[in-house]
Write a protein that holds these residues in place. Sequence first.
Motif, mmCIF file in Angstrom:
data_model
loop_
_atom_site.group_PDB
_atom_site.id
_atom_site.type_symbol
_atom_site.label_atom_id
_atom_site.label_comp_id
_atom_site.label_asym_id
_atom_site.label_seq_id
_atom_site.Cartn_x
_atom_site.Cartn_y
_atom_site.Cartn_z
ATOM 1 N N ARG A 81 0.869 -1.109 -0.046
ATOM 2 C CA ARG A 81 -0.017 0.046 -0.087
ATOM 3 C C ARG A 81 1.065 1.302 -0.034
ATOM 4 O O ARG A 81 1.655 1.624 1.146
ATOM 5 N N PHE A 82 0.902 2.136 -1.061
ATOM 6 C CA PHE A 82 1.536 3.543 -1.071
ATOM 7 C C PHE A 82 0.356 4.289 -0.854
ATOM 8 O O PHE A 82 -0.615 4.033 -0.437
ATOM 9 N N SER A 83 0.913 5.701 -1.364
ATOM 10 C CA SER A 83 0.117 6.669 -0.944
ATOM 11 C C SER A 83 -1.281 6.896 -1.565
ATOM 12 O O SER A 83 -2.265 6.829 -0.825
ATOM 13 N N ASP A 84 -1.345 6.223 -2.681
ATOM 14 C CA ASP A 84 -2.823 6.194 -3.249
ATOM 15 C C ASP A 84 -2.821 5.194 -4.254
ATOM 16 O O ASP A 84 -3.743 5.166 -5.274
ATOM 17 N N PHE A 85 -2.212 4.130 -4.197
ATOM 18 C CA PHE A 85 -2.308 2.843 -4.928
ATOM 19 C C PHE A 85 -1.825 1.742 -4.256
ATOM 20 O O PHE A 85 -0.783 1.889 -3.397
ATOM 21 N N GLU A 86 -2.172 0.521 -4.682
ATOM 22 C CA GLU A 86 -1.826 -0.742 -4.457
ATOM 23 C C GLU A 86 -0.990 -1.528 -5.488
ATOM 24 O O GLU A 86 -1.261 -1.239 -6.516
#
Length: 295
Positions: A81-86
Motif C-alpha cells: 500500500r502506497f500513498s494512493d495505489f496498491e
Amino acid sequence: MRCDKRPRDEAVEMVNDPPKFMIIDKTPPLLMAWWNDMHDFRRTEIFKHLSFLTDIMRFSPDRDLIEALIPFWDSTSNVFRFSDFELTPTLEELGGFTGLGKDLRSKTLIAPRSVSGNKFLEQMHIIHPHKECFDNGLVSLEFLYSRYGKKEGFSDYGKQLKNGQHLPTWEKHRQEAFMVAFLGTMVFPRRDKKISIRLSGVVAVMMKKKKPTILPMMLADIYRALTKCREWEDFFEGCSILLQMWFLEHLYRHRFATDFKFEWMNYILSHPDRMKELVDKLPKGVKAWRHYFIN
C-alpha cells in the motif's frame, strides 16, 4: 482518497522505523561452480523444469530496497500500500519473468510434502548408513555438492551412490540433486543456509508430472516472507531477487504492454539492460527508498 485507512502520522512513523533483517545476498560459490561445471545437455534438461529461473544466480539482491518495501506490506490483503495505489506480485508476472507461466491454468500444482530421511536418500540415489547428515529434515549444500557438485563425487562416493558405477546415470542424478540445491538456496532460502529435504519430493514430482508448476508455491513463499518480516522477523525466507526484479520493472517505462501469454523471453537476463536507464534515477540506501515510497 487514500486506500490506507491508517492516519498519515502513524504511516510515516511506521515507515521511518523499519525492521532490520537479512537476505541471501549472493549465490553460494559451490552452487555456481556446480552449475558452471554442468554439461550443456544437463542444463537443457534442467531448463525444461525451471526455465529461465536459474538465471537469478547471476544477480545479487538489493537489501536496501527490500528492507524499505517491508513497512508498506499489508498482510491482510497481500498488497503493498502506497500513498494512493496498491501493488502486488502476481502469478502471471512471475511466470512471465521466469518463463514458467505458459498454460498455467492447465498445469498441476506442486506443494511440499513431508519427506523422511530414508526417502530423501532414495530420491537422491544415495546409500548412507548414518543419518548424522540430517538435522530436523535439513541437509547442507556441502553434503550434496560433495557427491554431485564436483566431478570427483562419482569416484569418491562410488559405493555410496546408486548408479551402478555408470557415469551417465550419475550425471542424471547430478541434475536432480542440483535442482534440489538450487531451490533450497536461491528460491526457498533459510536463515541457517540449510536445504529442506522436502524439496527432493518437489523435484521428484517435477520430473514425473507432464505439466507441473511451482509458481504458486514460489509466490506464496514470497507473501509469507513479506508477512513474517512485517511482523519483525529478521530474515527474508523468500526469493528476494525475484521480488526486487518485479518491483523495479514497475519503475521502468516499457515501450509496449507486455503480454506474458505470448512473449516468452528471458526477462531475468534482460532485466539489467532495462535498468541501465534507471540507474542514475533510483534512490540509494534504505532512507532514500523510504522517502521515495512515501512521496
